[in-house]
Motif scaffolding. Sequence first.
Motif, PDB file in Angstrom:
ATOM      1  N   GLN A   1       0.818  -1.200   0.000  1.00  0.00           N
ATOM      2  CA  GLN A   1       0.000   0.000   0.000  1.00  0.00           C
ATOM      3  C   GLN A   1       0.861   1.262   0.000  1.00  0.00           C
ATOM      4  OE1 GLN A   1      -2.696  -1.167   3.439  1.00  0.00           O
ATOM      5  NE2 GLN A   1      -4.157  -0.026   2.152  1.00  0.00           N
ATOM      6  N   VAL A   2       1.927   1.262   0.795  1.00  0.00           N
ATOM      7  CA  VAL A   2       2.812   2.425   0.873  1.00  0.00           C
ATOM      8  C   VAL A   2       3.430   2.718  -0.488  1.00  0.00           C
ATOM      9  CG1 VAL A   2       5.010   3.250   1.818  1.00  0.00           C
ATOM     10  CG2 VAL A   2       3.303   2.209   3.328  1.00  0.00           C
ATOM     11  N   LEU A   3       3.976   1.691  -1.141  1.00  0.00           N
ATOM     12  CA  LEU A   3       4.643   1.883  -2.429  1.00  0.00           C
ATOM     13  C   LEU A   3       3.664   2.320  -3.495  1.00  0.00           C
ATOM     14  CD1 LEU A   3       7.034  -1.202  -2.329  1.00  0.00           C
ATOM     15  CD2 LEU A   3       7.630   1.197  -1.935  1.00  0.00           C
ATOM     16  N   VAL A   4       2.489   1.708  -3.521  1.00  0.00           N
ATOM     17  CA  VAL A   4       1.488   2.067  -4.530  1.00  0.00           C
ATOM     18  C   VAL A   4       1.076   3.529  -4.368  1.00  0.00           C
ATOM     19  CG1 VAL A   4      -0.909   1.680  -5.252  1.00  0.00           C
ATOM     20  CG2 VAL A   4       0.628  -0.270  -4.899  1.00  0.00           C
ATOM     21  N   ASN A   5       0.804   3.959  -3.122  1.00  0.00           N
ATOM     22  CA  ASN A   5       0.378   5.343  -2.901  1.00  0.00           C
ATOM     23  C   ASN A   5       1.465   6.346  -3.284  1.00  0.00           C
ATOM     24  OD1 ASN A   5      -2.107   4.548  -2.008  1.00  0.00           O
ATOM     25  ND2 ASN A   5      -1.790   5.034   0.142  1.00  0.00           N
ATOM     26  N   LEU A   6       2.735   6.043  -2.924  1.00  0.00           N
ATOM     27  CA  LEU A   6       3.815   6.979  -3.233  1.00  0.00           C
ATOM     28  C   LEU A   6       4.068   7.060  -4.744  1.00  0.00           C
ATOM     29  CD1 LEU A   6       6.397   6.300  -0.365  1.00  0.00           C
ATOM     30  CD2 LEU A   6       4.873   8.260  -0.626  1.00  0.00           C
ATOM     31  N   ILE A   7       4.084   5.903  -5.423  1.00  0.00           N
ATOM     32  CA  ILE A   7       4.319   5.915  -6.868  1.00  0.00           C
ATOM     33  C   ILE A   7       3.148   6.551  -7.599  1.00  0.00           C
ATOM     34  CG2 ILE A   7       4.660   4.443  -8.898  1.00  0.00           C
ATOM     35  CD1 ILE A   7       6.139   2.470  -7.086  1.00  0.00           C
ATOM     36  N   ASP A   8       1.944   6.203  -7.175  1.00  0.00           N
ATOM     37  CA  ASP A   8       0.760   6.770  -7.826  1.00  0.00           C
ATOM     38  C   ASP A   8       0.714   8.288  -7.631  1.00  0.00           C
ATOM     39  OD1 ASP A   8      -1.576   6.271  -9.352  1.00  0.00           O
ATOM     40  OD2 ASP A   8      -2.786   6.649  -7.572  1.00  0.00           O
ATOM     41  N   ASN A   9       1.094   8.746  -6.431  1.00  0.00           N
ATOM     42  CA  ASN A   9       1.120  10.175  -6.155  1.00  0.00           C
ATOM     43  C   ASN A   9       2.174  10.888  -7.016  1.00  0.00           C
ATOM     44  OD1 ASN A   9       0.223  12.426  -4.210  1.00  0.00           O
ATOM     45  ND2 ASN A   9       2.457  12.486  -4.023  1.00  0.00           N
ATOM     46  N   ALA A  10       3.356  10.247  -7.164  1.00  0.00           N
ATOM     47  CA  ALA A  10       4.414  10.844  -7.988  1.00  0.00           C
ATOM     48  C   ALA A  10       4.016  10.872  -9.453  1.00  0.00           C
ATOM     49  CB  ALA A  10       5.716  10.067  -7.792  1.00  0.00           C
ATOM     50  N   LEU A  11       3.380   9.792  -9.939  1.00  0.00           N
ATOM     51  CA  LEU A  11       2.975   9.743 -11.342  1.00  0.00           C
ATOM     52  C   LEU A  11       1.996  10.862 -11.690  1.00  0.00           C
ATOM     53  CD1 LEU A  11       2.543   5.925 -12.063  1.00  0.00           C
ATOM     54  CD2 LEU A  11       4.058   7.525 -13.265  1.00  0.00           C
ATOM     55  N   ALA A  12       1.142  11.222 -10.716  1.00  0.00           N
ATOM     56  CA  ALA A  12       0.157  12.271 -10.983  1.00  0.00           C
ATOM     57  C   ALA A  12       0.829  13.595 -11.316  1.00  0.00           C
ATOM     58  CB  ALA A  12      -0.768  12.436  -9.780  1.00  0.00           C
ATOM     59  N   PHE A  13       2.084  13.797 -10.863  1.00  0.00           N
ATOM     60  CA  PHE A  13       2.766  15.074 -11.088  1.00  0.00           C
ATOM     61  C   PHE A  13       3.782  15.024 -12.228  1.00  0.00           C
ATOM     62  CE2 PHE A  13       1.325  15.457  -6.669  1.00  0.00           C
ATOM     63  CZ  PHE A  13       0.741  16.716  -6.698  1.00  0.00           C
ATOM     64  N   VAL A  14       4.342  13.833 -12.506  1.00  0.00           N
ATOM     65  CA  VAL A  14       5.406  13.783 -13.515  1.00  0.00           C
ATOM     66  C   VAL A  14       4.967  13.104 -14.805  1.00  0.00           C
ATOM     67  CG1 VAL A  14       7.148  13.715 -11.692  1.00  0.00           C
ATOM     68  CG2 VAL A  14       6.357  11.568 -12.699  1.00  0.00           C
ATOM     69  N   ARG A  15       3.783  12.499 -14.850  1.00  0.00           N
ATOM     70  CA  ARG A  15       3.383  11.723 -16.025  1.00  0.00           C
ATOM     71  C   ARG A  15       3.276  12.592 -17.276  1.00  0.00           C
ATOM     72  NH1 ARG A  15      -1.259   9.851 -14.265  1.00  0.00           N
ATOM     73  NH2 ARG A  15      -0.547   7.780 -13.588  1.00  0.00           N
ATOM     74  N   ASN A  16       2.757  13.801 -17.119  1.00  0.00           N
ATOM     75  CA  ASN A  16       2.493  14.643 -18.292  1.00  0.00           C
ATOM     76  C   ASN A  16       3.582  15.677 -18.575  1.00  0.00           C
ATOM     77  OD1 ASN A  16      -0.018  13.387 -18.779  1.00  0.00           O
ATOM     78  ND2 ASN A  16      -0.973  14.670 -17.173  1.00  0.00           N
ATOM     79  N   GLN A  17       4.713  15.570 -17.893  1.00  0.00           N
ATOM     80  CA  GLN A  17       5.790  16.512 -18.174  1.00  0.00           C
ATOM     81  C   GLN A  17       6.926  15.779 -18.892  1.00  0.00           C
ATOM     82  OE1 GLN A  17       7.052  17.912 -14.286  1.00  0.00           O
ATOM     83  NE2 GLN A  17       8.786  16.528 -14.268  1.00  0.00           N
ATOM     84  N   PRO A  18       7.693  16.464 -19.720  1.00  0.00           N
ATOM     85  CA  PRO A  18       8.776  15.789 -20.449  1.00  0.00           C
ATOM     86  C   PRO A  18       9.882  15.346 -19.489  1.00  0.00           C
ATOM     87  CG  PRO A  18       8.869  18.177 -20.765  1.00  0.00           C
ATOM     88  CD  PRO A  18       7.588  17.892 -20.060  1.00  0.00           C
ATOM     89  N   ASN A  19      10.483  14.182 -19.804  1.00  0.00           N
ATOM     90  CA  ASN A  19      11.603  13.639 -19.032  1.00  0.00           C
ATOM     91  C   ASN A  19      11.245  13.385 -17.578  1.00  0.00           C
ATOM     92  OD1 ASN A  19      13.305  13.879 -21.346  1.00  0.00           O
ATOM     93  ND2 ASN A  19      13.613  16.065 -20.851  1.00  0.00           N
TER      94      ASN A  19
END
Length: 622
Positions: free
Chosen positions: A521-539
Amino acid sequence: MALDLAFELMMLLTGGCALLVSAWLFWRARRQRSMKALAGFGVMMALWCSGHVAVFYGWERLGKMLILANPLMPTFFLDFAIGFVNQGLGRRPWLDNLARRRGLFYVAALLVLGISLALGGGDIISFGPFSHYFVFSGAGWFNIIYTIAIGILAHALLLWGWRIHRGNRRRSIAAMFAAGAWGLWLATSFIFPSLGLYWYPWPMLLLPTYVVLLVYGVVRYQMLEVNAWANRALLWILMTALVMGLIALLSSMAGPFGMQALANVPEWQLWLYSMLLLMLALALYQPVSKLVERLIYPGSRLDEQLLDTWLNRLAEPSHWAGLSAEAEQLLARQMGQPVQVRLLPNEQRPPVVEGPCIICRHQNPGWQSRLQGFEDVTPGLRLAAEVFASLLTTRCSLLERSLQLAEAERKRLSEQHLVELGGLSAAMAHELRNPLNIISMASAGLEAERKAMIQTQLKRADRLISDMLAYSGNIGVQRQSVPLLAMLNSLRPQFDWQHTRFECVLSDDVRLNADAYRLQQVLVNLIDNALAFVRNQPNGVIRIEAGDQPGIVRVHNNGPAVPEDMLNHLFRPFVGKRSGGSGLGLSIVRRIMDAHGGRIQHRSDMGWPVTFELFFPEDSSC
């Protein structure tokens, strides 16, 4: 010394001691009636002794009146006993009635005095070394019997109070009985001539000790300064006895050793000179002591007022930074130079600092202080720093306990809140999922684009419900050794990475002592939270790596930095700015880490805009 003169001096000394003690008691009593009554007892004893001195000089009328006023002495003592015993007992109707009517005892004592004077209660005789001595006669026997009866009543009341009370008041009553027995033995010799026993009243020569011992027995357990005074008084009494003994020994041995001039000096003169020297030493002790202290510790000015100021100022801060700043300010003012203060509540390693520094460090079993960089400081300032460090150590212990209590109260309220939120979340989940299922089934026949839109929002609603249940529920953990790399590899397919690069810098032997389900649960929440901010930006990059110590894992991403105004409440619920999120992801991570006895913290000093550092303790008992 003539025996009649010795008697006169002891009466004067007793009266003087009684007046001094009474004045001190009256000044200290403030609103305590019982202590004022005890002061009145001392005044009457002084007048009674003055009556004997008046008789000694031939002032018979005045002397008789003062001696026959002795019923007022036990009356004042009875007044004191009533108030002293009645304190802290609650309601005792008979004792309250006695307290309200104690004025009648004073009226009765004055009536006995008047009758004794009117009917001739005593005579003046000559016997032994005395040319004038008071003896009871006629109504005077009624006077002395009444006096004894009131004294017995007062001591009977004290005996009852001794059985009822506990602690210091019980000890005070026991001390009063001891002093009373001593005073009774001393006073009995006074009435021997009245009984036809013409013996010299030797015990009366020790009467000055009675009033002092009685008052000391009353207040020694009530006032701290009395014990300090008794300590000094006993010291000087022993010194006086020692000097007088040495003078007597020297006088007796002076002749055989050829010191005839010394042997011819009367002993009373030697004792008088010795007493004068002792009095001079007593008078000079304080100024000489302060002078020596200034010479040994120059620059040191420690007094009670300064210590009280330090204690009051150090008690004001409610956190470690404030306490450190306040301590540095007080030290700089006292020492005239900057002094650093380092408080280490978590047993950290002491830092290396330049210049004078006081280090207070938490070490089992408690706090300890150490001075650093005080080698070139004067002894007086070093002494002041040592005293200050001792006070600061005590304050650190109190502040630590206060913070622990506040944290325990915060956790209690948080758990109570979570219990209430858990019940509400469970009810809401049940009530919401039924209509959501109906909506999902109703959208089955719609066109693909509209159906996909509805299903996306249904998944979002279901995720919000799941997060609420996860946050408000009871988080239990069953620790085991979990291979971190294998778990991350199993989780990778479930994320929509799009153009984000995922870097997993871990070796196969990195393992965490954690609950496998909760760690996921910890890893999923942290990765999912990070993806929400970096998924749509280049690099966009998300990187997971092990720390420099076992049990530490860091999750980096190169998304936008966390705003300053969010740092203090980043892990609280519903404060996140992630689009489409529930606002509970980081809060759930925090709760899971707390359940493991670990911690999570945000860092921006690792070369990445955003870093979340996880620490899982190795000890399974945490």
